[in-house]
Design a protein around this motif. Sequence first.
Motif, PDB file in Angstrom:
ATOM      1  N   ILE A   1      -1.857   6.519 -18.161  1.00 41.79           N
ATOM      2  CA  ILE A   1      -1.160   6.716 -16.882  1.00 41.79           C
ATOM      3  C   ILE A   1      -2.177   7.040 -15.778  1.00 41.79           C
ATOM      4  CG2 ILE A   1       0.509   8.153 -15.624  1.00 41.79           C
ATOM      5  CD1 ILE A   1       1.978   6.508 -17.643  1.00 41.79           C
ATOM      6  N   LEU A   2      -3.133   7.914 -16.078  1.00 38.88           N
ATOM      7  CA  LEU A   2      -4.139   8.289 -15.072  1.00 38.88           C
ATOM      8  C   LEU A   2      -4.970   7.081 -14.635  1.00 38.88           C
ATOM      9  CD1 LEU A   2      -5.239  11.726 -16.553  1.00 38.88           C
ATOM     10  CD2 LEU A   2      -4.001  11.350 -14.390  1.00 38.88           C
ATOM     11  N   LYS A   3      -5.283   6.203 -15.571  1.00 40.50           N
ATOM     12  CA  LYS A   3      -6.007   4.967 -15.223  1.00 40.50           C
ATOM     13  C   LYS A   3      -5.111   4.061 -14.369  1.00 40.50           C
ATOM     14  CE  LYS A   3      -8.054   0.886 -17.404  1.00 40.50           C
ATOM     15  NZ  LYS A   3      -8.251   0.189 -18.687  1.00 40.50           N
ATOM     16  N   PHE A   4      -3.850   3.929 -14.768  1.00 38.75           N
ATOM     17  CA  PHE A   4      -2.903   3.061 -14.060  1.00 38.75           C
ATOM     18  C   PHE A   4      -2.686   3.531 -12.627  1.00 38.75           C
ATOM     19  CE2 PHE A   4       1.395   2.154 -12.631  1.00 38.75           C
ATOM     20  CZ  PHE A   4       1.514   0.796 -12.868  1.00 38.75           C
TER      21      PHE A   4
ATOM     22  N   VAL B   1       0.819  -1.211   0.000  1.00 40.70           N
ATOM     23  CA  VAL B   1       0.000   0.000   0.000  1.00 40.70           C
ATOM     24  C   VAL B   1       0.856   1.266   0.000  1.00 40.70           C
ATOM     25  CG1 VAL B   1      -1.680   1.305   1.376  1.00 40.70           C
ATOM     26  CG2 VAL B   1      -1.915  -1.157   1.153  1.00 40.70           C
ATOM     27  N   GLU B   2       1.918   1.263   0.788  1.00 43.87           N
ATOM     28  CA  GLU B   2       2.762   2.459   0.904  1.00 43.87           C
ATOM     29  C   GLU B   2       3.458   2.770  -0.418  1.00 43.87           C
ATOM     30  OE1 GLU B   2       2.448   0.316   4.829  1.00 43.87           O
ATOM     31  OE2 GLU B   2       2.998  -0.288   2.804  1.00 43.87           O
ATOM     32  N   TRP B   3       3.991   1.718  -1.060  1.00 42.94           N
ATOM     33  CA  TRP B   3       4.638   1.923  -2.362  1.00 42.94           C
ATOM     34  C   TRP B   3       3.608   2.391  -3.393  1.00 42.94           C
ATOM     35  CZ3 TRP B   3       3.558  -0.636  -6.969  1.00 42.94           C
ATOM     36  CH2 TRP B   3       4.391  -0.285  -8.047  1.00 42.94           C
TER      37      TRP B   3
ATOM     38  N   SER C   1       1.782   6.291  -7.079  1.00 42.35           N
ATOM     39  CA  SER C   1       0.609   6.973  -7.622  1.00 42.35           C
ATOM     40  C   SER C   1       0.757   8.488  -7.518  1.00 42.35           C
ATOM     41  CB  SER C   1      -0.636   6.495  -6.868  1.00 42.35           C
ATOM     42  OG  SER C   1      -1.781   7.084  -7.396  1.00 42.35           O
ATOM     43  N   LYS C   2       1.200   8.965  -6.363  1.00 40.83           N
ATOM     44  CA  LYS C   2       1.386  10.403  -6.147  1.00 40.83           C
ATOM     45  C   LYS C   2       2.449  10.954  -7.104  1.00 40.83           C
ATOM     46  CE  LYS C   2       2.586  13.653  -2.439  1.00 40.83           C
ATOM     47  NZ  LYS C   2       3.944  14.098  -2.650  1.00 40.83           N
ATOM     48  N   MET C   3       3.533  10.216  -7.292  1.00 39.45           N
ATOM     49  CA  MET C   3       4.615  10.655  -8.178  1.00 39.45           C
ATOM     50  C   MET C   3       4.142  10.717  -9.634  1.00 39.45           C
ATOM     51  SD  MET C   3       7.660   8.465  -6.382  1.00 39.45           S
ATOM     52  CE  MET C   3       9.066   9.047  -7.328  1.00 39.45           C
ATOM     53  N   LEU C   4       3.365   9.720 -10.055  1.00 31.76           N
ATOM     54  CA  LEU C   4       2.833   9.719 -11.427  1.00 31.76           C
ATOM     55  C   LEU C   4       1.888  10.901 -11.629  1.00 31.76           C
ATOM     56  CD1 LEU C   4       2.104   5.922 -11.979  1.00 31.76           C
ATOM     57  CD2 LEU C   4       3.851   7.291 -13.131  1.00 31.76           C
ATOM     58  N   SER C   5       1.073  11.161 -10.637  1.00 38.13           N
ATOM     59  CA  SER C   5       0.135  12.276 -10.720  1.00 38.13           C
ATOM     60  C   SER C   5       0.868  13.616 -10.818  1.00 38.13           C
ATOM     61  CB  SER C   5      -0.784  12.255  -9.493  1.00 38.13           C
ATOM     62  OG  SER C   5      -1.719  13.285  -9.568  1.00 38.13           O
TER      63      SER C   5
END
Length: 196
Positions: free
Chosen positions: A114-117, A89-91, A96-100
């Motif tokens: 990417i947004l879906k992933f 969960v932490e990873w 997710s935050k970094m991709l966003s």
Amino acid sequence: MSISLLEKYLPNYCLPYLKEWFANYAIHIKITRGRNSKLGDYRKMPDQSHQITLNSTLQPQLFFFVLTHELAHLLAFDNFGNRISPHGVEWKSTFSKMLSESISVYDEDLKPIILKFLKSPKANFMASPDLVRYFHIEDYEDESSYIEDLEIKDQFTYRKQTYIIEEKRKKNYLCTQLKTDKKYIFKPLARVEKIN
């Protein structure tokens, strides 16, 4: 390796994100020849520095995506401790935050993928069919197919061996190697060459 030395592998406009994520960590980046088994990996070294290896053959946007994945390991372990699951969960929340944060780096047609992933990041790149298809468009303008595009009992070659598809098991395919009669499981997006 300094971030600026990575520039030839990276898409435009991603250095500000990398500089922020690298912060003051001691990170050794190793660029390797293309590996079939993995696109990159992360290790914490005995001296408390960090090592990330990445395949040199990746397209710039995929190189940045994989680098982000590996840096997410470093940041998740640093923020949540070493006892967390590598792809837990932490990873996932870190990645997710970094991709966003860095979504602007990606091409317009890749952004929706990417947004879906990032809603539920997968540990393995191959577990995301949309990403696999996107990044293999240019690489496979030959006679190869995804195994999911074939039919039961179709024959195909994979790494110079001939197989037949026996059955579909959930998402994967049970296949028999004709020469040895051994059974193998193939992922749906394995690249194979159909025998007509």
